[in-house]
Design a protein around this motif. Structure first.
Motif, PDB file in Angstrom:
ATOM      1  N   LYS A 218       0.853  -1.187   0.000  1.00 23.30           N
ATOM      2  CA  LYS A 218       0.000   0.000   0.000  1.00 23.30           C
ATOM      3  C   LYS A 218       0.896   1.247   0.000  1.00 23.30           C
ATOM      4  O   LYS A 218       1.701   1.451   0.912  1.00 23.30           O
ATOM      5  CB  LYS A 218      -0.892  -0.024   1.250  1.00 23.30           C
ATOM      6  N   GLU A 308      -3.987  -6.208   2.542  1.00 19.27           N
ATOM      7  CA  GLU A 308      -3.645  -7.193   3.588  1.00 19.27           C
ATOM      8  C   GLU A 308      -3.701  -8.606   3.031  1.00 19.27           C
ATOM      9  O   GLU A 308      -2.802  -9.415   3.266  1.00 19.27           O
ATOM     10  CB  GLU A 308      -4.625  -7.073   4.752  1.00 19.27           C
ATOM     11  N   THR A 309      -4.761  -8.872   2.284  1.00 23.23           N
ATOM     12  CA  THR A 309      -4.896 -10.206   1.671  1.00 23.23           C
ATOM     13  C   THR A 309      -3.786 -10.423   0.654  1.00 23.23           C
ATOM     14  O   THR A 309      -3.152 -11.484   0.619  1.00 23.23           O
ATOM     15  CB  THR A 309      -6.274 -10.328   0.980  1.00 23.23           C
ATOM     16  N   ALA A 311      -0.822  -9.102   0.538  1.00 25.44           N
ATOM     17  CA  ALA A 311       0.467  -9.317   1.208  1.00 25.44           C
ATOM     18  C   ALA A 311       0.519 -10.698   1.861  1.00 25.44           C
ATOM     19  O   ALA A 311       1.545 -11.396   1.782  1.00 25.44           O
ATOM     20  CB  ALA A 311       0.689  -8.227   2.255  1.00 25.44           C
ATOM     21  N   ARG A 312      -0.577 -11.111   2.482  1.00 26.42           N
ATOM     22  CA  ARG A 312      -0.580 -12.419   3.168  1.00 26.42           C
ATOM     23  C   ARG A 312      -0.389 -13.556   2.162  1.00 26.42           C
ATOM     24  O   ARG A 312       0.439 -14.434   2.353  1.00 26.42           O
ATOM     25  CB  ARG A 312      -1.887 -12.589   3.942  1.00 26.42           C
TER      26      ARG A 312
END
Ligand SMILES: Cc1ncc(COP(=O)(O)O)c(C=O)c1O
Length: 419
Positions: A218, A308-309, A311-312
């Motif tokens: 981000k 977030e998803t 990156a995970r």
């Protein structure tokens, strides 16, 4: 149709993501296509393809020119896309977003417009050894013309930066520091805030190449602490031919235009012209409105998945890939699994040319990039002329990594080494 096995924990989101990419449904010679070259360009989700098609079917005209309704819609679509890009970067001012063809054009814009007019003999420009040619050659050229000196700050052998090197190379006299957020070869994330703080401490302007970070991290221009950043839409699930330059308004306002011609003027007489305000001053000629619409659609798509998803998922694939590849015989991995990573692993197979490796993998429908990755000085610094790179996006899975490792095991046999 189920296209991928589920992830640990039985999460099926990845199946939903992969299904949205038409090209990833392809088979090559009866084999599932395994696309591991997103660092070169990502695939596009259906939502982006639909948005571009809708623009050309309903709103296509030359933006900023016509007063009829279709042209007004084209202008609105183009300018709304700028608003979405500004929000994506958390830019406070929409006019700080300049559409370009790609990151390369954005970096050249800074070099020629800011660099030519602010640098002189005795000044220094500092760039890192990790740079893609697009964030090196413009500075070489501008230094050649202005007489400024180009200073390179190096990484440790594992690709990380030491504080000592940053402090030693970014010193008084350095007027501009340009570096990549994520190395396109090693996938390592640079310590942006540290380098930007050092640049500003010595009075330099700071340029961040986000071509490889924008799809993974981000970006928030209020936190990064840099003065300019650049990225390409096509590495961000968007069409080819659209890119972005963000710059601080006060700097952009002082800079002369990079390209001149239609739509970037206020008034023209036979012998002279005055410039339109930002952002038009930097957008000469007919712009890629369809590309901008596709980029805005890609941003909406990314936001719907969430960083977030992203990156995970990507971290899981990266860690899994590093673990599996590091156990393969006759394989050298470059860089380090320590620290922050985004999107890429570089490797070589003993006694095999990277182009041979990539061709052999292609026979298994596994797509990786081989060559110098437009980072010849970095490869030279690493003692290499070429290497292979597997690069990941949110649609990649552990299953893709398994396909890569199985195919890599065949390489030396194909080349006649026995194992
Ligand atoms: C780090 C980096 N910077 C700049 C570029 C140039 O991007 P483009 O060719 O889209 O202008 C690339 C492309 O691979 C890159 O990886």
């Amino acid at each position: 149709m189920k296209l991928r096995t589920t992830w640990e924990g039985g999460c099926s989101l990845i199946d939903e993501i992969v299904k949205q990419f038409p090209l990833l449904q392809m088979q090559q010679d009866g084999k599932r296509l395994v696309y591991l070259d997103s660092g070169a360009t990502t695939q596009r989700p259906q939502a982006v393809l639909d948005a571009v098609q809708h623009f050309y079917e309903h709103d296509n005209a030359n933006p900023h020119r016509g007063v009829y309704q279709v042209a007004e819609r084209a202008t609105a679509a183009y300018e709304d896309s700028r608003t979405e890009v500004a929000a994506f970067l958390n830019a406070q001012k929409k006019e700080e977003i300049i559409f370009t063809r790609n990151a390369t054009e954005a970096l050249n814009l800074i070099a020629y417009s800011w660099g030519l007019h602010n640098l002189k003999a005795g000044d220094k420009v500092a760039v890192s050894i990790l740079e893609h040619h697009s964030n090196l050659i413009p500075w070489q050229q501008v230094c050649r013309v202005t007489g400024a000196e180009l200073v390179i700050f190096y990484t440790n052998p594992d690709g990380t930066f030491s504080d000592e090197e940053i402090e030693k190379k970014i010193t008084k006299g350095v007027k501009l520091v340009a570096f990549t957020h994520v190395s396109n070869v090693l996938g390592l994330v640079s310590p942006v805030e540290k380098i930007a703080a050092r640049a500003h401490a010595v009075g330099a302007v700071c340029v961040l190449d986000c071509a490889q970070s924008a799809p993974h991290i981000k970006l928030d221009v209020t936190k990064l602490g840099v003065d300019f950043l650049a990225f390409s839409g096509h590495k961000l699930y968007s069409p080819l031919g659209i890119g972005v330059l963000w710059g601080r308004k006060e700097l952009l306002e002082e800079m002369p235009p990079f390209l001149t011609g239609g739509d970037m003027i206020e008034s023209v007489r036979e012998q002279n012209a005055t410039w339109a305000p930002l952002p038009q001053k930097f957008e000469a000629g007919t712009q890629n409105a369809g590309g901008a619409v596709g980029l805005a659609a890609a941003i909406r798509w990314i936001n719907s998945v969430g960083f977030e998803t992203i990156a995970r998922r990507e971290r899981d694939v990266y860690n899994y890939a590093w673990e599996k590849l590091s156990k393969l015989p006759h394989l050298t991995l470059y860089g380090t699994p320590e620290g922050e990573h985004a999107g890429a692993i570089a490797f070589n197979v003993d006694e095999a040319h990277p182009h041979d490796v990539a061709s052999i993998l292609d026979a298994d429908a596994v797509c990786v990039r081989a060559g110098h990755h437009c980072a010849q000085p970095l490869l030279h610094h690493m003692g290499l002329t070429a290497c292979c790179r597997a690069s990941f996006a949110v649609y990649n899975t552990r299953e893709d990594v398994d396909a890569l490792t199985e195919s890599l095991l065949k390489v030396r046999k194909w080349l006649g080494y026995g194992a």
